[in-house]
Design an enzyme around this catalytic site. Structure first.
Site, PDB file in Angstrom:
ATOM      1  CB  SER A 199      -0.886  -0.003   1.251  1.00  0.00           C
ATOM      2  OG  SER A 199      -1.508   1.239   1.441  1.00  0.00           O
ATOM      3  CE1 TYR A 217      -3.789  -2.039   5.183  1.00  0.00           C
ATOM      4  CE2 TYR A 217      -3.364   0.223   4.490  1.00  0.00           C
ATOM      5  CZ  TYR A 217      -3.616  -1.100   4.175  1.00  0.00           C
ATOM      6  OH  TYR A 217      -3.679  -1.491   2.860  1.00  0.00           O
ATOM      7  CE  LYS A 226      -1.566  -4.092   3.322  1.00  0.00           C
ATOM      8  NZ  LYS A 226      -1.866  -5.314   2.559  1.00  0.00           N
TER       9      LYS A 226
END
Length: 325
Positions: free
Chosen positions: A116, A140, A144
Site C-alpha cells: 500500500s 495499517y 504493510k
C-alpha cells in the site's frame, strides 16, 4: 502453471484471480469469506475455504504444489488500525508469517504481496516514487511496511522471491462485467459516492474544501482495479523470468480531486448525489500522486482503464444491477 491467491474472493482479489485466469493460469482461491463473497468466485478456479491464522491448513494447501502465491488477505481500514492495533498485528503480521513459513517449507517460487501507499506516510515530494521515505502514519501502513521487510529477509535467508505492489487508490470494476460482488461497509470515496447515487446513503461527506489544490478538495491517484490485477500477473512473470524480487508503486499518475470525482459521477449516473462539506480529517494530505515509472520500465505496465469516466461507469454498472434492477 498454478497460482494460489490468498484473499481471492475479495474486491481486489477477485480481479487478480480473473487476470491470472485470463492469462491461462490454473488458480486456487484460499479465503475465509470474512470480507470476500462467493459472488466473486469463478467456476474455472478451485476454491478452498480457510483462514491464514490456520497455519497447519495453510501448510497443507501449500504442499499441494504451486508455482507462486498472491497474498491479499489483510485488515485494511487505516482508522480502525489506530484503535485496534492488536487485531491488525495478529491478522496482518502473524497471518503473513504463517503464509511465509508455509511457502518457505515447500520452496515456493514467488510471493506477490498486496502492499500500500500507506507505507510512505505524508508525501515529502510528488509524485511518490519507490525511493520516497517510508514513514507510515497509521498502524495499517506500519504492518504493510513490516511485511515488506519480512519478505526481504525471507528472500535473503530462504531465497524466496517476492514482489511488493504498492497500491494507491484502487477503484472501478471489471469492464467486461464479470465481477459483481460489492465490498462490505466501504470507506473509499467512489463506492461511497455510488451508495449515495443508489439511495443507500443520504449524502456524501466531503472532508474539507480548503486544501491548497485546484478546487480545494483532496486529490488522490485512482487506479482501476483491473489495471492493478494485470500488474500482479506481470510481477509473477518478471520473477519467473528474471529471478529477482521487486517493489513497485502503482498509480495512474493522474490525480483526481474529490469534487471532480463527485461531479463526473453526477453526470455519468444521472443522479443528484447530495453532498455536504465537513471539516478536514486528521492526517489527510492534500495530494497523493504516484510515480509508476519503475512499473512501466520493469513490467511494461500501463493503466488502461484508470480514467475517471471508466472508474465511475464500471462501478455504477455493478451498483445498478445490485440495487436498481
Amino acid at each position: 502453471m498454478r497460482i494460489l491467491v490468498i484473499g481471492g474472493a475479495g474486491y481486489i482479489g477477485s480481479h487478480v484471480v480473473r487476470a491470472f485466469l485470463d492469462a491461462g493460469y490454473r488458480v486456487t482461491v484460499f479465503d475465509n469469506l470474512s470480507t470476500g463473497t462467493r459472488d466473486n468466485l469463478f467456476g474455472e478456479a478451485e476454491f478452498v475455504h480457510g483462514d491464514i491464522m490456520q497455519s497447519a491448513r495453510l501448510a497443507g494447501i501449500m504442499a499441494d504444489g504451486y508455482d507462486g502465491c498472491v497474498h491479499l488477505a489483510a485488515l485494511k481500514a487505516a482508522g480502525q488500525s489506530m484503535l485496534h492495533p492488536e487485531q491488525y498485528a495478529e491478522a496482518n503480521l502473524v497471518g503473513t508469517i504463517n503464509i511465509l513459513n508455509a511457502a518457505a517449507a515447500v520452496s515456493l517460487g514467488a510471493v506477490i504481496f498486496s502492499s500500500s501507499a500507506a507505507v510512505f506516510g505524508s508525501p515529502q515530494y510528488l509524485p511518490i516514487d519507490e525511493t520516497h521515505p517510508k514513514e507510515p502514519e497509521n498502524f495499517y501502513g506500519f504492518t504493510k511496511l513490516e511485511i515488506e521487510r519480512l519478505l526481504a529477509w525471507y528472500d535473503r535467508l530462504k531465497g524466496m522471491k517476492y514482489a511488493a505492489i504498492r497500491y494507491f487508490n484502487a477503484a472501478g470494476y471489471d469492464v467486461a462485467g464479470r465481477i459483481c460482488g460489492l465490498e462490505r461497509n466501504p470507506e473509499n470515496l467512489l463506492p461511497v459516492v455510488m451508495e449515495v447515487a443508489a439511495g443507500i446513503r443520504p449524502q456524501l461527506a466531503v472532508f474539507g474544501d480548503d486544501y491548497p489544490t485546484r478546487d480545494g478538495s483532496c486529490i488522490r491517484d485512482y487506479v482501476h482495479v483491473s489495471d492493478l490485477a494485470t500488474a500482479h500477473v506481470s510481477a509473477f512473470e518478471y520473477i519467473r523470468d528474471q529471478g529477482e524480487s521487486l517493489s513497485v508503486n502503482l498509480g495512474s499518475e493522474q490525480g483526481i480531486s474529490v469534487l471532480e470525482m463527485l461531479e463526473r459521477a453526477r453526470i455519468i449516473t444521472g443522479r443528484p448525489i447530495p453532498a455536504i462539506v465537513t471539516g478536514r480529517r486528521e492526517g489527510d494530505p492534500s495530494e497523493l500522486v504516484a510515480s509508476s515509472k519503475k512499473a512501466r520500465d520493469l513490467l511494461d505496465w500501463k493503466p488502461l482503464f484508470s480514467d475517471a469516466d471508466t472508474l465511475i461507469s464500471s462501478t455504477w454498472r455493478v451498483y445498478q444491477e445490485k440495487y436498481l434492477q
